[in-house]
Design a protein around this motif. Structure first.
Motif, mmCIF file in Angstrom:
data_model
loop_
_atom_site.group_PDB
_atom_site.id
_atom_site.type_symbol
_atom_site.label_atom_id
_atom_site.label_comp_id
_atom_site.label_asym_id
_atom_site.label_seq_id
_atom_site.Cartn_x
_atom_site.Cartn_y
_atom_site.Cartn_z
ATOM 1 N N ARG A 179 0.213 5.701 -0.043
ATOM 2 C CA ARG A 179 -0.968 5.165 0.626
ATOM 3 C C ARG A 179 -1.504 6.151 1.659
ATOM 4 N NH1 ARG A 179 2.225 -0.491 1.861
ATOM 5 N NH2 ARG A 179 2.446 -1.157 -0.316
ATOM 6 N N ILE A 180 -2.816 6.123 1.845
ATOM 7 C CA ILE A 180 -3.455 6.961 2.856
ATOM 8 C C ILE A 180 -3.078 6.437 4.244
ATOM 9 C CG2 ILE A 180 -5.681 7.707 3.807
ATOM 10 C CD1 ILE A 180 -4.970 9.037 1.174
ATOM 11 N N ARG A 181 -2.822 7.366 5.163
ATOM 12 C CA ARG A 181 -2.396 6.983 6.508
ATOM 13 C C ARG A 181 -3.600 6.889 7.458
ATOM 14 N NH1 ARG A 181 1.791 11.407 8.051
ATOM 15 N NH2 ARG A 181 0.585 12.645 6.566
ATOM 16 N N TYR A 182 -3.522 5.925 8.378
ATOM 17 C CA TYR A 182 -4.575 5.701 9.372
ATOM 18 C C TYR A 182 -3.969 5.701 10.770
ATOM 19 C CZ TYR A 182 -8.089 4.437 5.893
ATOM 20 O OH TYR A 182 -8.989 4.473 4.855
ATOM 21 N N ALA B 40 -6.347 6.638 -2.146
ATOM 22 C CA ALA B 40 -5.715 7.894 -2.535
ATOM 23 C C ALA B 40 -6.466 8.529 -3.702
ATOM 24 C CB ALA B 40 -4.254 7.655 -2.907
ATOM 25 N N TYR B 41 -6.921 7.719 -4.645
ATOM 26 C CA TYR B 41 -7.698 8.245 -5.772
ATOM 27 C C TYR B 41 -8.997 8.865 -5.285
ATOM 28 C CZ TYR B 41 -10.436 8.366 -10.074
ATOM 29 O OH TYR B 41 -11.232 8.778 -11.124
ATOM 30 N N LEU B 42 -9.715 8.173 -4.417
ATOM 31 C CA LEU B 42 -10.983 8.696 -3.917
ATOM 32 C C LEU B 42 -10.793 9.957 -3.084
ATOM 33 C CD1 LEU B 42 -12.756 5.353 -2.928
ATOM 34 C CD2 LEU B 42 -13.319 6.839 -4.850
ATOM 35 N N ALA B 43 -9.614 10.085 -2.460
ATOM 36 C CA ALA B 43 -9.319 11.278 -1.660
ATOM 37 C C ALA B 43 -8.772 12.420 -2.505
ATOM 38 C CB ALA B 43 -8.325 10.928 -0.557
ATOM 39 N N GLY B 44 -8.646 12.210 -3.813
ATOM 40 C CA GLY B 44 -8.133 13.252 -4.699
ATOM 41 C C GLY B 44 -6.629 13.399 -4.659
ATOM 42 N N GLY C 242 -7.980 19.897 8.790
ATOM 43 C CA GLY C 242 -9.074 18.934 8.833
ATOM 44 C C GLY C 242 -9.251 18.123 7.574
ATOM 45 N N ASN C 243 -8.333 18.243 6.633
ATOM 46 C CA ASN C 243 -8.392 17.450 5.413
ATOM 47 C C ASN C 243 -7.565 16.172 5.573
ATOM 48 O OD1 ASN C 243 -9.872 19.503 4.008
ATOM 49 N ND2 ASN C 243 -7.954 20.642 3.751
ATOM 50 N N ILE C 244 -7.799 15.208 4.703
ATOM 51 C CA ILE C 244 -7.020 13.969 4.755
ATOM 52 C C ILE C 244 -5.554 14.295 4.538
ATOM 53 C CG2 ILE C 244 -6.632 11.732 3.649
ATOM 54 C CD1 ILE C 244 -9.584 11.632 2.975
ATOM 55 N N ALA C 245 -4.715 13.806 5.431
ATOM 56 C CA ALA C 245 -3.289 14.118 5.376
ATOM 57 C C ALA C 245 -2.654 13.557 4.113
ATOM 58 C CB ALA C 245 -2.589 13.573 6.616
ATOM 59 N N GLU C 246 -1.523 14.117 3.763
ATOM 60 C CA GLU C 246 -0.804 13.689 2.570
ATOM 61 C C GLU C 246 -0.416 12.209 2.667
ATOM 62 O OE1 GLU C 246 3.199 14.973 0.011
ATOM 63 O OE2 GLU C 246 2.565 16.113 1.785
ATOM 64 N N ARG C 247 -0.430 11.546 1.534
ATOM 65 C CA ARG C 247 -0.073 10.128 1.488
ATOM 66 C C ARG C 247 1.318 9.869 2.051
ATOM 67 N NH1 ARG C 247 -0.495 8.986 -4.733
ATOM 68 N NH2 ARG C 247 0.305 11.123 -4.750
ATOM 69 N N LYS D 181 -10.011 2.149 13.313
ATOM 70 C CA LYS D 181 -9.086 3.217 12.932
ATOM 71 C C LYS D 181 -9.812 4.294 12.134
ATOM 72 C CE LYS D 181 -5.087 0.113 12.725
ATOM 73 N NZ LYS D 181 -3.933 -0.356 11.910
ATOM 74 N N THR D 182 -9.158 5.425 12.018
ATOM 75 C CA THR D 182 -9.671 6.527 11.220
ATOM 76 C C THR D 182 -8.515 7.147 10.459
ATOM 77 O OG1 THR D 182 -10.936 8.607 11.284
ATOM 78 C CG2 THR D 182 -9.372 8.219 13.073
ATOM 79 N N VAL D 183 -8.825 7.875 9.393
ATOM 80 C CA VAL D 183 -7.762 8.469 8.582
ATOM 81 C C VAL D 183 -7.082 9.591 9.359
ATOM 82 C CG1 VAL D 183 -8.817 7.905 6.368
ATOM 83 C CG2 VAL D 183 -9.403 10.052 7.494
ATOM 84 N N VAL D 184 -5.816 9.799 9.075
ATOM 85 C CA VAL D 184 -5.057 10.893 9.674
ATOM 86 C C VAL D 184 -5.420 12.179 8.935
ATOM 87 C CG1 VAL D 184 -2.757 11.818 10.107
ATOM 88 C CG2 VAL D 184 -3.189 9.362 10.359
ATOM 89 N N LEU D 185 -5.727 13.235 9.690
ATOM 90 C CA LEU D 185 -6.084 14.528 9.113
ATOM 91 C C LEU D 185 -4.967 15.536 9.335
ATOM 92 C CD1 LEU D 185 -9.810 14.800 10.320
ATOM 93 C CD2 LEU D 185 -8.936 13.828 8.172
#
Length: 502
Positions: free
Chosen positions: A384-387, A206-210, A374-379, A366-370
């Motif tokens: 936690r980041i969703r996959y 989450a930190y790396l994704a801003g 097209g941006n990384i979806a909200e935690r 797996k891949t991150v949910v967008l």
């Protein structure tokens, strides 16, 4: 008898070499060998390169230099399982905890969960707790262990048991985040923040994704002249964070347990091992420790620790994690005390299907949910980041893998089967599985959730002390004889040096 050996000095997170961590913002200007442009210089655009990188290593982890070894049985297959025929494989260098995860370690994890999630999501804390009832046995009086083992200070330095494979993985993820958070605090990039909430706590991804900022302290200098601010958050490319902590693969665990580096010369293995130590016995063969037990196991019928005044291993159940003698890699209790979870899905014939380099079964890609933009979806609600798994359409043009779930790679001949629902998903299962092919109790004693367990335990005979033995248990089950230790991938060179001609 004295069983505890002198502790080795653990590696501190490579010092943590905080000066090296800040290298990306303090490097002097250099010239690119590709373009001639200056690098690490805001006057030339501010492209940054980290020089003299040293991988940060958590406390208590030791370096396991990789190489080739003969994976598989090192003794007679007395159980006639035929599931581990010796074959040569290569294992990459990696890091591993020198000891099993202790009750003290795991209780720190539970304390953090209670502090962050206890009020809003008490079920998160409940799901993480070890199963104290795993100590119960119908034919044995163990109330003292059931009531005290996980909470009493007398057992603080004993290996945690009653933990499922899933719980062990969650612990690894938590420990990764806590170490990375402290790295940022020690480097004065962020400030210590104890008032984190269930949906806004430090998570590395989450930190790396801003999506987590925290209380910014000094930050890192941003050399990009077009940046709106002079400082920025840490990026993966800065090399500041540790690699994700995880369970070891079966091959890594077996390689580390054998520790053949003390038995080799000029790329030749001079002597094979049955156990993590030399020789065919289970007692130390050389003075001044001659006769001392090398591991905690059951020596024979009714003999869990010897007789009063002449105890052998001195532990009827588990022993402290820093007990007995370490192997040549400096790892304690790679035989006996508790067996340990590995990453792999168990199959009897993995030896025929897995690669020769870093063999492993269990890949689910797996891949991150967008989001719609097209941006990384909200935690998620836990911060936690969703996959999600890759879809078949996304993998259609790939050549190295064409399905997300590869636990059943080359298992059975589905194409020739006429039962359409063999590929059906069981209730509660989200991944694509061959569920009926591995329907427990009907046509198989294993499932897609069966995970490899390696090493002997306090309750086992000497046969299971050999690193080549294999067992398994469902990933959502636990036992009083299974614990775990943590591993980490080595990045860069394999031997700690350089093979470059320059």
């Amino acid at each position: 008898m004295i069983r505890k050996t002198a502790k080795k000095m653990s590696w501190a997170v490579s010092g943590i070499l905080l000066a090296g961590f800040l290298v990306s913002c303090s490097n002097s200007s250099q010239q690119s060998q590709s373009t001639g442009w200056a690098i690490n210089d805001p006057k030339w655009g501010g492209y940054q390169v980290v020089n003299n990188y040293h991988q940060p290593v958590p406390l208590r982890m030791v370096f396991i230099e990789g190489g080739r070894f003969m994976m598989g049985n090192t003794q007679e297959d007395v159980m006639y399982e035929h599931n581990n025929r010796p074959r040569p494989v290569t294992v990459s260098s990696f890091y591993m905890d020198e000891v099993e995860t202790s009750n003290k370690d795991y209780n720190e994890y539970l304390y953090w969960l209670e502090r962050i999630y206890g009020q809003d999501y008490p079920e998160v804390v409940k799901q993480a707790r070890p199963d104290a009832l795993s100590w119960n046995s119908i034919g044995s009086f163990r109330d003292g262990m059931t009531e005290n083992y996980f909470v009493h200070p007398a057992y603080a330095d004993y290996p945690v048991v009653g933990v499922t494979w899933e719980q062990a993985n969650d612990f690894c993820a938590w420990r990764t985040d806590r170490i990375n958070e402290k790295i940022l605090i020690d480097a004065h990039i962020i400030k210590l923040e104890l008032a984190q909430t269930s949906d806004n706590n430090f998570n590395t991804e989450a930190y790396l994704a801003g999506q987590y900022v925290g209380i910014v302290n000094k930050g890192l200098q941003d050399l990009n002249p077009n940046a709106p601010q002079k400082t920025r958050a840490v990026r993966k490319a800065d090399g500041i964070f540790i690699e994700k902590l995880r369970l070891p693969t079966e091959a890594e665990w077996e390689y580390a347990a054998l520790a053949l580096k003390g038995n080799s010369a000029q790329e030749r293995i001079l002597e094979r091992k049955i156990y993590p130590w030399n020789g065919a016995g289970v007692r130390a063969a050389e003075n001044p420790y001659r006769g001392q037990m090398m591991a905690n196991f059951t020596r024979g019928a009714g003999d869990a620790m010897g007789v009063a005044g002449a105890l052998n291993d001195g532990a009827e159940y588990t022993a402290k994690v820093y007990s007995y003698f370490p192997n040549d890699f400096g790892l304690y209790n790679m035989a006996g005390n508790v067996a340990e979870w590995c990453m792999d899905v168990y199959r009897p014939l993995t030896l025929e299907d897995a690669d020769e380099v870093n063999p492993y079964r269990g890949n689910i890609y797996k891949t991150v949910v967008l989001d719609e933009e097209g941006n990384i979806a909200e935690r998620d609600s836990l911060g936690r980041i969703r996959y999600r798994e890759f879809t078949d359409e996304e993998l259609a043009a790939r050549r190295n893998f064409n399905q997300a779930d590869n636990r059943n790679y080359v298992d059975g001949d589905l194409a020739s089967d006429l039962v359409d629902d063999w590929l059906a998903k069981p209730e509660g299962e989200t991944t694509s599985t061959t569920s009926l092919m591995y329907e427990y109790g009907k046509n198989s004693l294993i499932t897609d959730r069966s995970r490899v367990v390696k090493g002997g335990s306090w309750r086992d005979r000497a046969h299971y002390l050999s690193p080549g033995t294999r067992r398994y248990l469902e990933q959502d089950l636990s036992a009083d004889w299974i614990g775990f230790r943590v591993a980490m991938t080595r990045v860069g060179d394999a031997n700690g040096g350089s093979l470059s001609a320059r």
